[in-house]
Design a protein around this motif. Structure first.
Motif, short mmCIF file in Angstrom:
data_model
loop_
_atom_site.label_atom_id
_atom_site.label_comp_id
_atom_site.label_asym_id
_atom_site.label_seq_id
_atom_site.Cartn_x
_atom_site.Cartn_y
_atom_site.Cartn_z
N ARG A 32 70.18 27.16 8.52
CA ARG A 32 68.30 26.96 8.48
C ARG A 32 67.83 28.12 8.98
N ASN A 33 68.32 28.31 10.55
CA ASN A 33 67.54 29.49 11.42
C ASN A 33 67.29 30.94 11.15
N ALA A 34 68.83 31.35 10.25
CA ALA A 34 69.80 32.92 9.77
C ALA A 34 69.28 32.51 8.63
N TYR A 35 68.84 31.30 7.73
CA TYR A 35 67.85 32.15 6.65
C TYR A 35 66.74 32.57 7.35
N GLN A 36 66.09 31.65 7.80
CA GLN A 36 64.32 32.32 8.10
C GLN A 36 64.60 33.55 9.15
N LEU A 37 65.25 33.48 10.26
CA LEU A 37 65.03 34.91 10.25
C LEU A 37 65.19 36.44 9.60
N SER A 38 66.22 36.10 8.41
CA SER A 38 66.74 36.87 7.34
C SER A 38 65.27 37.16 6.71
N GLN A 39 64.77 36.07 6.14
CA GLN A 39 63.21 36.35 5.81
C GLN A 39 62.10 36.63 7.00
N VAL A 40 62.26 36.91 7.53
CA VAL A 40 61.13 37.39 9.09
C VAL A 40 61.92 39.20 9.01
N TYR A 41 63.42 39.42 8.83
CA TYR A 41 64.08 40.55 9.13
C TYR A 41 62.83 41.20 8.03
N ARG A 42 62.91 40.77 6.11
CA ARG A 42 62.70 40.85 5.40
C ARG A 42 61.70 41.43 5.39
N SER A 43 60.82 41.16 5.91
CA SER A 43 59.16 40.75 5.57
C SER A 43 58.87 41.68 6.50
N ILE A 44 59.10 42.05 7.73
CA ILE A 44 59.11 43.58 8.85
C ILE A 44 59.50 44.76 7.79
N THR A 45 60.31 44.61 7.10
CA THR A 45 61.32 45.79 6.32
C THR A 45 60.27 46.33 5.69
N GLY A 46 59.66 44.75 4.86
CA GLY A 46 58.76 45.25 3.07
C GLY A 46 57.01 45.69 4.42
N ASN A 47 56.93 45.36 5.33
CA ASN A 47 55.55 45.66 6.07
C ASN A 47 55.64 47.41 5.92
N LEU A 48 57.30 47.62 6.54
CA LEU A 48 56.70 48.93 7.56
C LEU A 48 57.05 49.53 5.66
N SER A 49 57.67 49.34 5.21
CA SER A 49 57.81 50.20 4.32
C SER A 49 56.36 50.49 3.37
N ILE A 50 56.00 49.79 3.22
CA ILE A 50 54.06 49.94 2.49
C ILE A 50 53.88 51.14 3.56
N MET A 51 53.73 50.90 5.48
CA MET A 51 53.18 51.81 6.29
C MET A 51 53.03 53.08 6.25
N ARG A 52 54.87 52.36 5.74
CA ARG A 52 55.08 54.68 4.84
C ARG A 52 54.85 54.87 4.08
N ALA A 53 54.38 54.64 3.06
CA ALA A 53 54.29 55.31 1.93
C ALA A 53 52.70 55.34 2.54
N ALA A 54 52.05 54.71 3.04
CA ALA A 54 50.62 55.27 3.04
C ALA A 54 50.53 56.36 3.79
N VAL A 55 51.12 55.89 5.00
CA VAL A 55 51.16 57.41 5.62
C VAL A 55 52.32 59.14 4.92
N ASN A 56 52.97 58.32 4.52
CA ASN A 56 53.55 59.57 3.30
C ASN A 56 52.49 60.12 2.32
N GLY A 57 51.28 58.74 1.62
CA GLY A 57 50.98 59.34 0.34
C GLY A 57 51.49 59.38 -0.75
#
Length: 127
Positions: A102-127
């Motif tokens: 259960r903890n491994a699944y939760q960690l996976s979701q946190v990593y996925r959220s971090i990756t998604g947020n970084l992708s949004i920030m990258r898109a905003a910076v790159n335009g």
């Protein structure tokens, strides 16, 4: 915590730190399943986190209060005094294995959220 990262990254960071601490405790429990008198370690975070966030939202400056909560919040590690073995060991390996998954699944979701947020920030910076 800087303004660019904001509270979203702060929450994700704290969640990741908590989940790593929880995983460490679970692995310690499994490793000590045969150790006489060993008591199961449990790491708690969610209830305290929720209470402090709700209180921060009601403060005069909720944005800063939430940041303060994120920067100062810690988790609790406590030992369960209940024994499940004749050698006074408190570890239920099946229960701990399920909690590890259960903890491994939760960690996976946190990593996925971090990756998604970084992708949004990258898109905003790159335009």
């Amino acid at each position: 915590m800087n303004g660019l990262a904001g509270t979203t990254f702060g929450m994700l960071e704290r969640s990741m730190e908590f989940l790593w601490a929880k995983q460490t405790a679970i692995l310690d429990n499994i490793a000590n399943a045969e150790t006489p008198n060993y008591k199961t370690k449990t790491v708690t975070f969610e209830e305290t986190f929720e209470k402090k966030l709700l209180a921060a939202q009601r403060s005069a400056n909720p944005r800063q209060a939430v940041r303060d909560v994120l920067e100062n919040l810690t988790w609790d590690v406590w030992e369960d005094g209940e024994s499940v073995e004749l050698n006074d060991n408190g570890v239920n390996v099946t229960e701990q294995s399920v909690e590890l998954i259960r903890n491994a699944y939760q960690l996976s979701q946190v990593y996925r959220s971090i990756t998604g947020n970084l992708s949004i920030m990258r898109a905003a910076v790159n335009g």
